[in-house]
Design an enzyme around this catalytic site. Structure first.
Site, PDB file in Angstrom:
ATOM      1  N   ASP A  16       0.848  -1.187   0.000  1.00 16.74           N
ATOM      2  CA  ASP A  16       0.000   0.000   0.000  1.00 16.74           C
ATOM      3  C   ASP A  16       0.894   1.250   0.000  1.00 16.74           C
ATOM      4  O   ASP A  16       1.828   1.332  -0.790  1.00 16.74           O
ATOM      5  CB  ASP A  16      -0.967  -0.036   1.197  1.00 16.74           C
ATOM      6  CG  ASP A  16      -2.117   0.953   1.065  1.00 16.74           C
ATOM      7  OD1 ASP A  16      -3.143   0.589   0.467  1.00 16.74           O
ATOM      8  OD2 ASP A  16      -1.973   2.100   1.525  1.00 16.74           O
ATOM      9  N   HIS A  64      -4.491  -7.932   0.337  1.00 14.49           N
ATOM     10  CA  HIS A  64      -3.783  -6.668   0.451  1.00 14.49           C
ATOM     11  C   HIS A  64      -2.932  -6.574   1.708  1.00 14.49           C
ATOM     12  O   HIS A  64      -1.868  -5.960   1.695  1.00 14.49           O
ATOM     13  CB  HIS A  64      -4.808  -5.540   0.430  1.00 14.49           C
ATOM     14  CG  HIS A  64      -4.223  -4.173   0.397  1.00 14.49           C
ATOM     15  ND1 HIS A  64      -3.445  -3.716  -0.641  1.00 14.49           N
ATOM     16  CD2 HIS A  64      -4.300  -3.132   1.272  1.00 14.49           C
ATOM     17  CE1 HIS A  64      -3.080  -2.462  -0.412  1.00 14.49           C
ATOM     18  NE2 HIS A  64      -3.575  -2.094   0.754  1.00 14.49           N
ATOM     19  N   TYR A  80      -3.081  10.964   1.028  1.00 18.16           N
ATOM     20  CA  TYR A  80      -3.652  10.870  -0.321  1.00 18.16           C
ATOM     21  C   TYR A  80      -3.611  12.225  -1.007  1.00 18.16           C
ATOM     22  O   TYR A  80      -3.312  12.326  -2.199  1.00 18.16           O
ATOM     23  CB  TYR A  80      -5.089  10.349  -0.252  1.00 18.16           C
ATOM     24  CG  TYR A  80      -5.167   8.871   0.044  1.00 18.16           C
ATOM     25  CD1 TYR A  80      -5.442   7.952  -0.963  1.00 18.16           C
ATOM     26  CD2 TYR A  80      -4.969   8.379   1.336  1.00 18.16           C
ATOM     27  CE1 TYR A  80      -5.511   6.599  -0.701  1.00 18.16           C
ATOM     28  CE2 TYR A  80      -5.036   7.030   1.609  1.00 18.16           C
ATOM     29  CZ  TYR A  80      -5.304   6.137   0.590  1.00 18.16           C
ATOM     30  OH  TYR A  80      -5.355   4.795   0.854  1.00 18.16           O
TER      31      TYR A  80
END
Length: 367
Positions: A169, A345, A294
């Site tokens: 990630d 993930h 982000y």
């Protein structure tokens, strides 16, 4: 040189009492109009988790479990960074920095840290800026590039002139940038390689077709969180920092979606494990500060020079975006690629044995 201070997780009683009161006062929405998770985390399961959190979950026990690791803080470029530093008893231990992403935390690695130290690694596991018990940046500029440089500073400060890096990630983006910089890092390993889709895909291979299908699903049904966090993290943060159920739902829905869990997160993780990770966000009020990464760096997943240091890849079948090896060759100097039989993930959390075996085997050549 900045000092390194010992640290222990010690969430105040006030925060825990307030958490229980907020959970008990939750204002619930109507139930979803479908019989599955396609509109989001179902009301009945969310209520079940919230009730367990309020009435059965024992944070003090879980806190003690996490405090079995040696933890520290140090200031880097004016920001306190929290990290685990678990040294191996092996005299020639190889230093390895492992980095989590969103919606993860250091909790993701609690099953692999001790086995890695037993396998001869000094493990450094930091909390990203704005996450967990690291400081929250009060100004812009703490993107992936800055974090990669900070992690290199951290490793040098700890006395390591050469080391390896691993991550998934955001940890994959940071690890990729560390490999690009190649300052003191000699090799990297990732469970989420950043691939570049070819321009001409008129005749895709089966692997490419599967990757395109997965990408299409992600873009249509699974990427709203990233758009919100990349554009308006502050707006989102008010709800996440104020409502424990809001924070729980925002995170656990992604664990359901991104794990190899056959439709239910508790097929892989326990309620306690899910809530341990949620607590890293709730106890530190980091719903907004974590989302800002982000806003800072979402473009970091789509560009940059090729990594020239040797790279190992563990490709798990239920990864969010599973890039085929040819798509990754232009990004990395891949010297080991493993197609895993199961897992998603959160590799170290879901499949610790597979993760440990691949990481240990890859870095054996760099000791």
């Amino acid at each position: 040189m900045a000092s390194i201070q010992p640290f222990r997780i010690a969430v105040s009683d006030e925060i825990l009492v307030d958490l229980t009161a907020r959970l008990q006062r939750t204002r619930w929405p109507d139930a979803e109009c479908v019989g599955d998770w396609t509109q989001g985390i179902p009301l009945t399961y969310t209520q079940e988790l919230a009730a367990y959190w309020a009435n059965e979950y024992d944070w003090r026990t879980r806190e003690a479990m996490l405090n079995r690791f040696d933890q520290f803080t140090t200031d880097i470029d004016g920001l306190p960074i929290h990290f685990i530093h678990q040294r191996s008893a092996h005299p020639a231990a190889f230093p390895l920095i492992i980095t989590h992403g969103w919606p993860g935390s250091i909790v993701e690695f609690h099953k692999v840290i001790e086995p890695l130290t037993e396998a001869g690694f000094d493990v450094v596991c930091p909390s990203l800026p704005g996450y967990g018990f690291s400081g929250k940046p009060s100004s812009t500029g703490w993107g992936v590039e800055h974090i990669a440089e900070a992690w290199d500073q951290l490793m040098v400060r700890l006395g390591y002139s050469r080391y390896g890096a691993q991550g998934g990630d955001w940890g994959a983006a940071v690890t990729t940038q560390i490999g690009r910089n190649a300052a003191h890092c000699v090799a990297i390993h990732t469970n989420m390689p950043i691939g570049r889709r070819p321009k001409d895909l008129r005749d895709p291979t089966p692997d490419e077709a599967a990757a395109l299908e997965r990408l299409g699903y992600y873009q249509q049904w699974d990427s709203g969180y990233s758009k919100q966090q990349a554009t308006r993290p502050q707006t989102l943060g008010y709800g996440l920092v104020d409502s424990p159920v809001g924070q729980l739902a925002w995170i656990v829905e992604k664990f359901w979606s991104w794990m190899d869990c056959d439709g239910h997160p508790e097929n892989v993780l326990t309620k306690d494990e899910l809530l341990d990770n949620v607590m890293m966000y709730w106890a530190t009020a980091s719903g907004a500060s974590s989302a800002r990464l982000y806003w800072e760096s979402f473009g970091s997943f789509s560009g940059g020079e090729k990594v020239t240091v040797p790279t190992g890849v563990a490709s798990f079948p239920k990864e969010i975006l599973r890039s085929p090896r040819p798509w990754c060759e232009s990004t990395y100097n891949i010297t080991r690629w493993t197609d895993m039989p199961r897992g998603g993930h959160f590799a170290a959390f879901e499949q610790p044995e597979l993760y440990i075996e691949d990481v240990t085997t890859f870095f054996a050549d760099f000791r």
